[in-house]
Design a protein around this motif. Structure first.
Motif, mmCIF file in Angstrom:
data_model
loop_
_atom_site.group_PDB
_atom_site.id
_atom_site.type_symbol
_atom_site.label_atom_id
_atom_site.label_comp_id
_atom_site.label_asym_id
_atom_site.label_seq_id
_atom_site.Cartn_x
_atom_site.Cartn_y
_atom_site.Cartn_z
ATOM 1 N N VAL A 112 0.992 -1.206 0.154
ATOM 2 C CA VAL A 112 0.195 0.021 0.073
ATOM 3 C C VAL A 112 0.714 1.033 0.092
ATOM 4 N N PHE A 113 0.400 2.205 -0.784
ATOM 5 C CA PHE A 113 1.088 3.680 -0.629
ATOM 6 C C PHE A 113 -0.143 4.558 -0.771
ATOM 7 N N PHE A 114 0.065 5.487 0.213
ATOM 8 C CA PHE A 114 -1.035 6.530 0.411
ATOM 9 C C PHE A 114 -0.570 7.858 -0.099
ATOM 10 N N THR A 115 -1.703 8.597 -0.649
ATOM 11 C CA THR A 115 -1.600 9.835 -1.180
ATOM 12 C C THR A 115 -2.835 10.365 -0.615
ATOM 13 N N ASN A 116 -3.220 11.518 -1.168
ATOM 14 C CA ASN A 116 -4.289 12.759 -0.509
ATOM 15 C C ASN A 116 -5.488 12.569 -1.394
ATOM 16 N N SER A 117 -5.434 12.101 -2.768
ATOM 17 C CA SER A 117 -6.403 12.238 -3.542
ATOM 18 C C SER A 117 -6.452 11.134 -4.817
ATOM 19 N N GLY A 118 -7.416 10.967 -5.487
ATOM 20 C CA GLY A 118 -7.440 9.970 -6.449
ATOM 21 C C GLY A 118 -6.539 10.600 -7.566
ATOM 22 N N SER A 119 -6.539 11.955 -7.808
ATOM 23 C CA SER A 119 -5.840 12.350 -8.718
ATOM 24 C C SER A 119 -4.198 12.251 -8.494
ATOM 25 N N GLU A 120 -4.113 12.263 -7.177
ATOM 26 C CA GLU A 120 -2.478 12.258 -6.671
ATOM 27 C C GLU A 120 -1.957 10.824 -6.859
#
Length: 460
Positions: A112-120
Motif C-alpha cells: 500500500v502507498f498512501f496519497t491525498n486524492s485519486g488524482s495524486e
C-alpha cells in the motif's frame, strides 16, 4: 459584478474561484451555499433540505453526520495530529489501515502507498510504473493506454490519463505518454445486430491493434475504471474485462483498476474488480475510503511491483516520491473507522439492495420520448437523454436537457449531477427503502418540470 459584502454569496463571488466551473456563469448565478448535513440530507444557508443524490462527489458512503468518524478524528487529533511517513517514520493508523486494505483487496495485492486524492494516486501510479520499469531494465516501457471518457484525475499526469476533452482544453493536455481507446458503451456504439460479447471482442481487438502499432515493448499499462463514473456511468458490456485482460497479459502490460468511485461497495461488491472479474496489478482507491470526511487515497499493488521498486530504491538510495501528508494519521484513523462501519453495517449488501430498488424506479422513465437509456450497476446509475430514440442523437445545445432536469431536481430538494446528456445518481450507501422512494419521487417531479418545455416545443 455586484457583490454583497456581508453575505456568504457575495463573499464567495468576491474571493473564491471554483473547480470545474464556468467562472463567468458563476458570477451571474452565485453559489448554492451548503451549511450543514444530516444523514443523506444537506441543508443550504436558507435552511432548505436536499437529498444528496451524488453523495457529494460520488464519495460520502456514510452520509453527512456519522459521529463515529467525528470521534475517530477527534481522538487521533488528541494523540498525534500529524506525523509523516518519510525516511522510515511510521504511525499506528496508517500501519493498521494498510493492513486492512490488503486484507480487503482482491487477492495478490499486498502493498500500500498512501496519497491525498485519486488524482495524486493515479499520478503516483504513473511514476511507480516508470520507476519499476527503469529498475528492472525496461526503460522504453512507459506508455499508458486509457479510454475516451475515462476520468482518472486532474493533475498533469492523471489529467492526461483522463479522456474527457473539457479536462484537456486550455491545459495543453494530454501529454504524449498516453493513448486512448474507445469508450465501452454498448448501447451507443455497438453495430446493428452486434451482441455484447461481439462488441467486447471488437474493443479487445482495437486495444491489441493499438499495442502492436505502438510497439508492445513501449506500452507499460492499461488503466480503467471497472465501471466508468464521470464519463456518464458507463457499465462495461458482457465479456469486456475478460477480453481486455487477456490482451494485456499477452503483451506483459500491467492492469490498473481505478476504483476511486467504484470501491467499497458502490457496485454491490466491496470492489468492482469482484463485480467484473478483474485481477489488477494495481488498485486505486479514494473517496469512500473515508466517506470524504478527510482527504485520503491509496494504491494497493502486487509484491512483484514492490520488489522491483525496492530494488530500484536500493540502487538509487531512495524512492524519491511522496507527499507531506501521505498517510496523514488523522485521515487514516478516519479511514480505518469508516471501513469498519461499512463492514459492521453490511453496507455493501445494502448498496446492492437499494441500488436495485433505485434502478428499477428509474427504469420507469425508459419509455419517455426524450430518454435514450437508463443504466447502472449497484448503487450508481444514469439516465441519458436523446432528441431521437431511433438515432440516439443528442440536442442542438449539448447538455441543455440534462442541465434543465438537474436544475429542476435542485428546486425539488434533490442534488444530482448533469454530465453531458446524462443525469447521474450515486447516493450514500446508508439509504433506506423509504429514502430511495423519496429520491425517486423528487426525480419524477424534476423530470416532469424539467422536460416540459422541450416536449411542448418552447425550447428546441
Amino acid at each position: 459584478m455586484n457583490v454583497i459584502p456581508n453575505s456568504l454569496h457575495g463573499r464567495d463571488l468576491q474571493y473564491l474561484m471554483h473547480p470545474t466551473t464556468n467562472a463567468r456563469a458563476h458570477e451571474r448565478t452565485g453559489p448554492l451555499v451548503i451549511a450543514r448535513g444530516e444523514g443523506i440530507y444537506v441543508y443550504d444557508d436558507a435552511g432548505k433540505e436536499y437529498i444528496e443524490g451524488m453523495a457529494g462527489l460520488w464519495s460520502v458512503a456514510l452520509g453527512f453526520s456519522e459521529q463515529r468518524l467525528i470521534d475517530a478524528s477527534h481522538k487521533q487529533m488528541q494523540s498525534l495530529p500529524y506525523m509523516h511517513l518519510f525516511g522510515s517514520r511510521g504511525q499506528e493508523p496508517s500501519i493498521l489501515l494498510a493492513e486492512k486494505l490488503v486484507q480487503m483487496a482482491p487477492e495478490g495485492l499486498d502493498r500500500v502507498f498512501f496519497t491525498n486524492s485519486g488524482s495524486e494516486a493515479n499520478d503516483t501510479v504513473v511514476k511507480m510504473v516508470w520507476f519499476y520499469n527503469n529498475a528492472i531494465g525496461r526503460p522504453k516501457k512507459k506508455k499508458f493506454i486509457s479510454r475516451i471518457k475515462a476520468y482518472h484525475g486532474i493533475t498533469i499526469a492523471s489529467g492526461s490519463l483522463t479522456g474527457i476533452p473539457a479536462n484537456h482544453k486550455g491545459f495543453d493536455l494530454p501529454l504524449d505518454f498516453t493513448r486512448h481507446v474507445s469508450t465501452p458503451h454498448y448501447w451507443r456504439d455497438a453495430h446493428e445486430g452486434e451482441t455484447e460479447e461481439q462488441y467486447s471482442d471488437r474493443l479487445a481487438a482495437e486495444l491489441e491493434e493499438m499495442i502492436l502499432a505502438e510497439d508492445p515493448d513501449t506500452v507499460a499499462a492499461f488503466i480503467g475504471e471497472p465501471l466508468m463514473g464521470a464519463g456518464g456511468v458507463i457499465v462495461p458490456p458482457a465479456g469486456y474485462w475478460e477480453k481486455i485482460q487477456a490482451v494485456c497479459r499477452k503483451y506483459d502490460i500491467l492492469i490498473v483498476a481505478d476504483e476511486v468511485i467504484n470501491g467499497f461497495g458502490r457496485t454491490g461488491h466491496m470492489f468492482a474488480c469482484e463485480t467484473y472479474g478483474i485481477k489488477p496489478d494495481m488498485l486505486v482507491v479514494s473517496k469512500q475510503i473515508t466517506s470524504s470526511y478527510l482527504p485520503l487515497a491509496a494504491i494497493v499493488f502486487t509484491d512483484a511491483l514492490y520488489q522491483g521498486m525496492a530494488d530500484g530504491s536500493e540502487a538509487l538510495g531512495t524512492f524519491g516520491h511522496g507527499y507531506t501528508t501521505s498517510g496523514h494519521p488523522v485521515a487514516t484513523a478516519v479511514g480505518l473507522e469508516n471501513l469498519t462501519i461499512i463492514e459492521e453495517r453490511d453496507l455493501v449488501s445494502n448498496a446492492a439492495w437499494m441500488g436495485e430498488r433505485m434502478r428499477a424506479g428509474l427504469a420507469r422513465h425508459a419509455d419517455h420520448p426524450l430518454v435514450g437509456e437508463v443504466r447502472g450497476e449497484g448503487f450508481i446509475a444514469a439516465v441519458e437523454f436523446v432528441s431521437d430514440k431511433t438515432t440516439k442523437a443528442g440536442f442542438s445545445t449539448p447538455g441543455k436537457v440534462a442541465q434543465a432536469v438537474s436544475a429542476a431536481a435542485q428546486r425539488h430538494g434533490l442534488i444530482l449531477r448533469a454530465i453531458g446528456e446524462c443525469i447521474c445518481f450515486c447516493p450514500p450507501l446508508i439509504m433506506t427503502e423509504e429514502q430511495v422512494d423519496e429520491l425517486l419521487h423528487r426525480f419524477d417531479m424534476a423530470m416532469t418540470e424539467g422536460l416540459a418545455p422541450f416536449l411542448s416545443g418552447e425550447v428546441a
